[in-house]
Design a protein around this motif. Structure first.
Motif, PDB file in Angstrom:
ATOM      1  N   ASN A 152     -43.839 -44.410  42.741  1.00  0.00           N
ATOM      2  CA  ASN A 152     -42.853 -43.383  43.064  1.00  0.00           C
ATOM      3  C   ASN A 152     -43.543 -42.071  43.423  1.00  0.00           C
ATOM      4  N   SER A 153     -44.237 -42.082  44.557  1.00  0.00           N
ATOM      5  CA  SER A 153     -44.874 -40.876  45.072  1.00  0.00           C
ATOM      6  C   SER A 153     -43.901 -40.169  46.008  1.00  0.00           C
ATOM      7  N   PRO A 154     -44.165 -38.895  46.324  1.00  0.00           N
ATOM      8  CA  PRO A 154     -43.212 -38.163  47.178  1.00  0.00           C
ATOM      9  C   PRO A 154     -43.275 -38.525  48.650  1.00  0.00           C
ATOM     10  N   SER A 155     -44.291 -39.281  49.088  1.00  0.00           N
ATOM     11  CA  SER A 155     -44.428 -39.551  50.520  1.00  0.00           C
ATOM     12  C   SER A 155     -43.730 -40.850  50.902  1.00  0.00           C
ATOM     13  N   PRO A 156     -42.812 -40.799  51.893  1.00  0.00           N
ATOM     14  CA  PRO A 156     -42.170 -42.023  52.373  1.00  0.00           C
ATOM     15  C   PRO A 156     -42.886 -42.659  53.561  1.00  0.00           C
ATOM     16  N   ASP A 157     -44.064 -42.174  53.907  1.00  0.00           N
ATOM     17  CA  ASP A 157     -44.784 -42.664  55.081  1.00  0.00           C
ATOM     18  C   ASP A 157     -45.076 -44.161  54.956  1.00  0.00           C
ATOM     19  N   ALA A 158     -44.822 -44.915  56.024  1.00  0.00           N
ATOM     20  CA  ALA A 158     -45.032 -46.370  56.019  1.00  0.00           C
ATOM     21  C   ALA A 158     -45.975 -46.808  57.127  1.00  0.00           C
ATOM     22  N   SER A 159     -46.768 -45.910  57.658  1.00  0.00           N
ATOM     23  CA  SER A 159     -47.613 -46.266  58.801  1.00  0.00           C
ATOM     24  C   SER A 159     -48.617 -47.352  58.452  1.00  0.00           C
ATOM     25  N   VAL A 160     -49.147 -47.342  57.233  1.00  0.00           N
ATOM     26  CA  VAL A 160     -50.101 -48.382  56.845  1.00  0.00           C
ATOM     27  C   VAL A 160     -49.406 -49.738  56.777  1.00  0.00           C
ATOM     28  N   ASP A 162     -32.554 -43.964  50.100  1.00  0.00           N
ATOM     29  CA  ASP A 162     -32.027 -45.100  50.860  1.00  0.00           C
ATOM     30  C   ASP A 162     -31.873 -46.372  50.033  1.00  0.00           C
ATOM     31  N   GLY A 163     -31.862 -46.249  48.722  1.00  0.00           N
ATOM     32  CA  GLY A 163     -31.648 -47.418  47.878  1.00  0.00           C
ATOM     33  C   GLY A 163     -32.851 -48.339  47.851  1.00  0.00           C
ATOM     34  N   GLY A 164     -32.605 -49.562  47.411  1.00  0.00           N
ATOM     35  CA  GLY A 164     -33.685 -50.526  47.300  1.00  0.00           C
ATOM     36  C   GLY A 164     -34.530 -50.270  46.066  1.00  0.00           C
ATOM     37  N   GLU A 165     -35.697 -50.895  46.033  1.00  0.00           N
ATOM     38  CA  GLU A 165     -36.593 -50.758  44.884  1.00  0.00           C
ATOM     39  C   GLU A 165     -36.988 -49.294  44.704  1.00  0.00           C
ATOM     40  N   PRO A 166     -36.834 -48.735  43.500  1.00  0.00           N
ATOM     41  CA  PRO A 166     -37.184 -47.326  43.291  1.00  0.00           C
ATOM     42  C   PRO A 166     -38.625 -47.043  43.710  1.00  0.00           C
ATOM     43  N   GLY A 167     -38.795 -45.969  44.490  1.00  0.00           N
ATOM     44  CA  GLY A 167     -40.115 -45.591  44.969  1.00  0.00           C
ATOM     45  C   GLY A 167     -40.538 -46.277  46.247  1.00  0.00           C
ATOM     46  N   GLY A 168     -39.844 -47.353  46.630  1.00  0.00           N
ATOM     47  CA  GLY A 168     -40.280 -48.151  47.770  1.00  0.00           C
ATOM     48  C   GLY A 168     -39.893 -47.601  49.118  1.00  0.00           C
ATOM     49  N   ASN A 169     -38.779 -46.845  49.165  1.00  0.00           N
ATOM     50  CA  ASN A 169     -38.321 -46.244  50.432  1.00  0.00           C
ATOM     51  C   ASN A 169     -38.222 -47.267  51.563  1.00  0.00           C
ATOM     52  N   ILE A 170     -37.509 -48.369  51.304  1.00  0.00           N
ATOM     53  CA  ILE A 170     -37.356 -49.358  52.368  1.00  0.00           C
ATOM     54  C   ILE A 170     -36.587 -48.748  53.537  1.00  0.00           C
ATOM     55  N   ARG A 171     -36.895 -49.288  54.701  1.00  0.00           N
ATOM     56  CA  ARG A 171     -36.256 -48.787  55.927  1.00  0.00           C
ATOM     57  C   ARG A 171     -36.225 -49.893  56.979  1.00  0.00           C
ATOM     58  N   VAL A 198     -35.580 -39.916  53.830  1.00  0.00           N
ATOM     59  CA  VAL A 198     -35.791 -38.911  52.800  1.00  0.00           C
ATOM     60  C   VAL A 198     -36.181 -39.646  51.519  1.00  0.00           C
ATOM     61  N   ASP A 199     -37.168 -39.151  50.836  1.00  0.00           N
ATOM     62  CA  ASP A 199     -37.710 -39.848  49.673  1.00  0.00           C
ATOM     63  C   ASP A 199     -36.608 -40.221  48.674  1.00  0.00           C
ATOM     64  N   ASP A 200     -36.572 -41.504  48.344  1.00  0.00           N
ATOM     65  CA  ASP A 200     -35.678 -42.055  47.314  1.00  0.00           C
ATOM     66  C   ASP A 200     -34.193 -41.845  47.612  1.00  0.00           C
TER      67      ASP A 200
END
Length: 580
Positions: free
Chosen positions: A312-320, A349-358, A345-347
Motif C-alpha cells: 500500500n504505497s502512494p504511487s499507482p504507477d503500473a509501467s513496470v 478504484d476498489g479491488g485488492e487494497p494497495g493494488g490499484n487495479i485498472r 487515484v490511489d486506492d
C-alpha cells in the motif's frame, strides 16, 4: 430424526430438548452425523442430522448405534444477519453408545434409480423467505430438494465434473454423466440461462476426505458417497470415501490465426497481475495471448495492478507491470505491443487494497493499428465527444468516462481510446464493472435472491450507454466497441441498459453463439458469461464479424486467470465510414 427435521427449512421442534437414536455415519472435529436406519415414508423429511460438539465426536465411531439427548438448534453460517440457510443440529448433547460395527444406512441416490433433482427451479413460491413462506416442495424446488436430504448419506452415480476443483477443494458434478441435465456446454460443463441456474449440480467438498484435482469433463472410477451439509451459501456433499479421477481429455482452446484483412479486438482479465507474481505468471499470460488468442490487434486488459502490487504505497504507477507483460509476450514469439492506460487515484478504484487495479489497452502497430493520442486524459477529468466535419473524436484519448460519477465509487473507471484500423475509426471502451460480491446466494433463505451489487452495475451501464449515445448522436454509424469484464450476464438488467433498444441498440456478441457456448467463467459449476464484447449497430450489421471465447482458464484447476478471454474478428473491408 425425521420428526426433528420436519418437512421444512426450520425444525418444528427448534429450541426443544429431544431424544433420538441412529447410526453414526461420519465424524468431523466439531461433531458427528447420524441417521435413522428405519426411515419414514415421507421424502420431504430428512433422516440425518448433525450433533454439534467436539467432545461428543470423541465418544463415538462410525458405525456405532447411538442415543442422543440434545437441544434442537438451527445454525446459520456467518451469523443471524446472513442470507444463508440454517442447518438443523443437536447441541449440548448427551451421547450413549448402544452398539458398534453396525451397517451404514443405505445412501439415498441422487439421479436415476433414486431421487431426481429439479433441473431448472431453485425456488418459485417462497414469496421472499423460504423459512417463513411458500410451500415446501422437494419434488419441484431445488432448495427444498436438498433440504430434505440435509445430514443424510447421499450417493451420486456416474458423476461428471462441471467445474475444476477449486482452492477450497470443491468440485461441482452432475449425476449419471449429465443425463437429464439442462443445457450442457460443448466442452462438458453446464450453462446458466435467464430462467435456469441448474439446481441439478451437486458440489463435492473435502471437509472429511480429500478430493482429487479435476477439470471440467473429468469423471471418476466409482460413485460418490458422502453426507449432505450446507456452508457458504451452498449445499455440499462431504465425501466420505476417496475418489479416483478419470481424465476426460479436455484441452485448452486455440483460436485461429487472423487474416490480413481482419481487425481482432479482445478482452482478458489477468487477475491482479503485478511484478510480485513472478516471471512465471507473466510467461503464462503471454503464452496464452500469443499461442491461444493469436495476438489480437487490440486487447482490453483488466486487473493490471501497480508496480508494487498489494503493497500500500502512494504511487499507482503500473509501467513496470505493463512493460513486463509486453516483454513476456515478445519473448513468447508475439508482437511488440504498445499500451495505453490512465493511472487511478490511489486506492479509489476498489479491488485488492494497495493494488490499484485498472483497465487499459494493448495494441499492435505491426498490423496497421494506430492509436490516436489526444492529450489531456487524467484520472479525474472526463473525456468528451467532439463533433468535427470528419466525424466525432475524443477530447482526450485515452480518456476516462465521467470518472467522478457516483456509479464508479470504489470501482474501476472505464477508459475509451480512439483507434484507426484498416482505414476505419474505432472507439473502444474498456471496462471492469463492480463484482457480484454481496449478492444473496442461489441457495439462500431469501428467494428470489436479492442482487444488491446489481444496483451499481445498472448505474455504470447507464453512464457508459450515455457516452455511447453521444458518439452515436454525432455519427449514427460510429464504430463503437464496449468490452471487458462487465461482471454480468448477457440477459441481465445492466446488459439490457447497455444494449438499449431500437435503431441505436448495441449488440452483445456472446448472443451470436449457440446457447451452449455462452460462457467465459465457471462459478460453483455454473458456466456463465461475465466478459463481454458489445458493438454498435454499424459494426454488427454492416461488417462481417466472428466472435470467439477462447476457453483456456475457467474450466481448468491450473489457471493463469479465473476468466477466459474472448475475441471479435472484425472484417472492415470495402465499406467507407459514413459521415454524419
Amino acid at each position: 430424526i425425521h420428526d426433528v427435521q420436519g418437512a421444512a427449512h426450520i425444525s418444528p421442534l427448534v429450541g426443544r430438548q429431544v431424544l433420538v437414536e441412529g447410526i453414526v455415519t461420519a465424524k468431523a472435529s466439531n461433531g458427528f452425523w447420524f441417521q435413522d436406519p428405519t426411515p419414514d415414508s415421507n421424502d420431504a423429511t430428512s433422516e440425518g442430522i448433525f450433533v454439534f460438539g467436539s467432545s461428543a465426536a470423541g465418544l463415538v465411531a462410525v458405525g456405532n448405534a447411538v442415543r442422543v439427548r440434545g437441544t434442537v438448534t438451527e445454525f446459520r453460517p456467518g451469523g443471524s444477519t446472513q442470507p444463508n440457510l440454517t442447518t438443523t443440529e443437536l447441541t449440548s448433547p448427551f451421547v450413549t453408545n448402544l452398539s458398534t460395527g453396525n451397517a451404514m444406512p443405505g445412501p439415498t441416490v441422487i439421479g436415476s434409480g433414486g431421487r431426481i433433482p429439479p433441473t431448472m427451479v431453485i425456488e418459485d413460491d417462497a414469496g421472499g423467505n423460504v423459512e417463513t413462506g411458500g410451500v415446501f416442495d422437494p419434488a419441484n424446488d431445488g432448495i427444498d430438494f436438498y433440504e430434505s436430504l440435509e445430514g443424510m448419506r447421499v450417493q451420486v452415480n456416474s458423476p461428471v465434473a462441471v467445474s475444476p476443483r477449486n482452492a477450497f477443494g470443491e468440485i461441482a458434478v452432475l449425476a449419471d454423466n449429465g443425463a437429464g441435465a439442462s443445457v450442457r456446454t460443448a466442452r462438458g460443463g453446464i450453462v446458466i440461462r435467464a430462467n435456469d441456474f441448474n439446481p441439478e449440480r451437486v458440489i463435492l467438498d473435502d471437509v472429511l476426505t480429500a478430493t482429487p484435482v479435476v477439470k471440467v469433463g473429468d469423471s471418476f472410477t466409482t460413485a460418490v458417497v458422502g453426507v449432505l451439509d450446507y456452508s457458504f451459501g451452498n449445499f455440499k456433499l462431504l465425501i466420505t470415501a476417496s475418489l479416483t479421477a478419470v481424465d476426460g481429455g479436455l484441452a485448452r482452446e486455440v483460436g485461429r490465426l487472423p487474416t490480413d484483412h481482419e481487425v481482432v479486438v479482445g478482452t482478458y482479465n489477468v487477475e491482479n497481475l503485478d511484478p510480485s507474481d513472478g516471471p512465471a505468471a507473466f510467461e503464462r499470460h503471454a503464452n496464452l495471448i500469443v499461442n491461444n488468442l493469436r495476438s489480437p490487434d487490440i486487447l482490453a486488459i483488466e486487473e493490471i495492478q501497480d508496480n508494487d502490487g498489494a503493497t500500500n504505497s502512494p504511487s499507482p504507477d503500473a509501467s513496470v507491470t505493463w512493460n513486463t507483460l509486453i516483454a513476456a509476450i515478445k519473448a513468447a514469439g508475439g508482437p511488440d505491443y504498445q499500451y495505453r492506460q490512465i493511472d487511478p487515484v490511489d486506492d479509489q478504484d476498489g479491488g485488492e487494497p494497495g493494488g490499484n487495479i485498472r483497465v487499459g489497452f494493448l495494441f499492435r502497430t505491426d498490423r496497421g493499428v494506430e492509436f490516436i493520442d489526444r492529450p489531456g486524459g487524467t484520472s479525474t477529468s472526463p473525456t468528451q465527444v467532439v463533433s468535427t466535419p470528419s466525424g466525432p473524436q475524443l477530447s482526450a484519448s485515452p480518456g476516462r468516462i465521467d470518472p467522478d460519477n457516483a456509479a464508479w465509487a470504489a470501482s474501476r473507471k472505464p477508459i475509451v481510446g480512439e483507434f484507426r484500423a484498416r482505414g476505419k475509426k474505432l472507439f473502444v471502451i474498456a471496462n471492469h464493472w463492480n463484482s457480484k460480491g454481496g449478492d444473496h446466494p442461489l441457495f439462500g433463505r431469501f428467494q428470489p435472491p436479492v442482487l444488491s451489487s446489481e444496483v451499481q452495475r445498472k448505474a455504470q451501464a447507464t453512464v457508459v450507454r450515455n457516452f455511447v449515445d453521444e458518439l452515436l448522436d454525432a455519427d449514427r454509424n460510429a464504430n463503437v466497441v464496449v468490452l471487458g469484464d462487465l461482471n454480468d450476464f448477457e440477459f441481465s438488467a445492466p446488459l439490457g441498459i447497455l444494449k438499449g433498444s431500437g435503431a441505436d441498440a448495441l449488440h452483445a456478441l456472446i448472443e451470436s453463439l449457440a446457447a451452449n457456448e455462452r460462457y467465459s467463467y465457471v462459478f460453483d459449476g455454473n458456466s456463465q458469461t461475465l466478459d463481454q464484447i458489445v458493438v454498435s449497430g454499424n459494426l454488427f450489421s454492416n461488417f462481417g464479424f466472428q466472435y470467439d471465447v477462447i476457453h483456456v482458464n475457467a474450466e481448468f484447476p491450473d489457471q493463469a486467470s479465473d476468466h477466459d478471454p474472448s475475441v471479435a474478428r472484425l472484417d472492415l473491408r470495402g465499406r467507407p465510414s459514413p459521415k454524419p
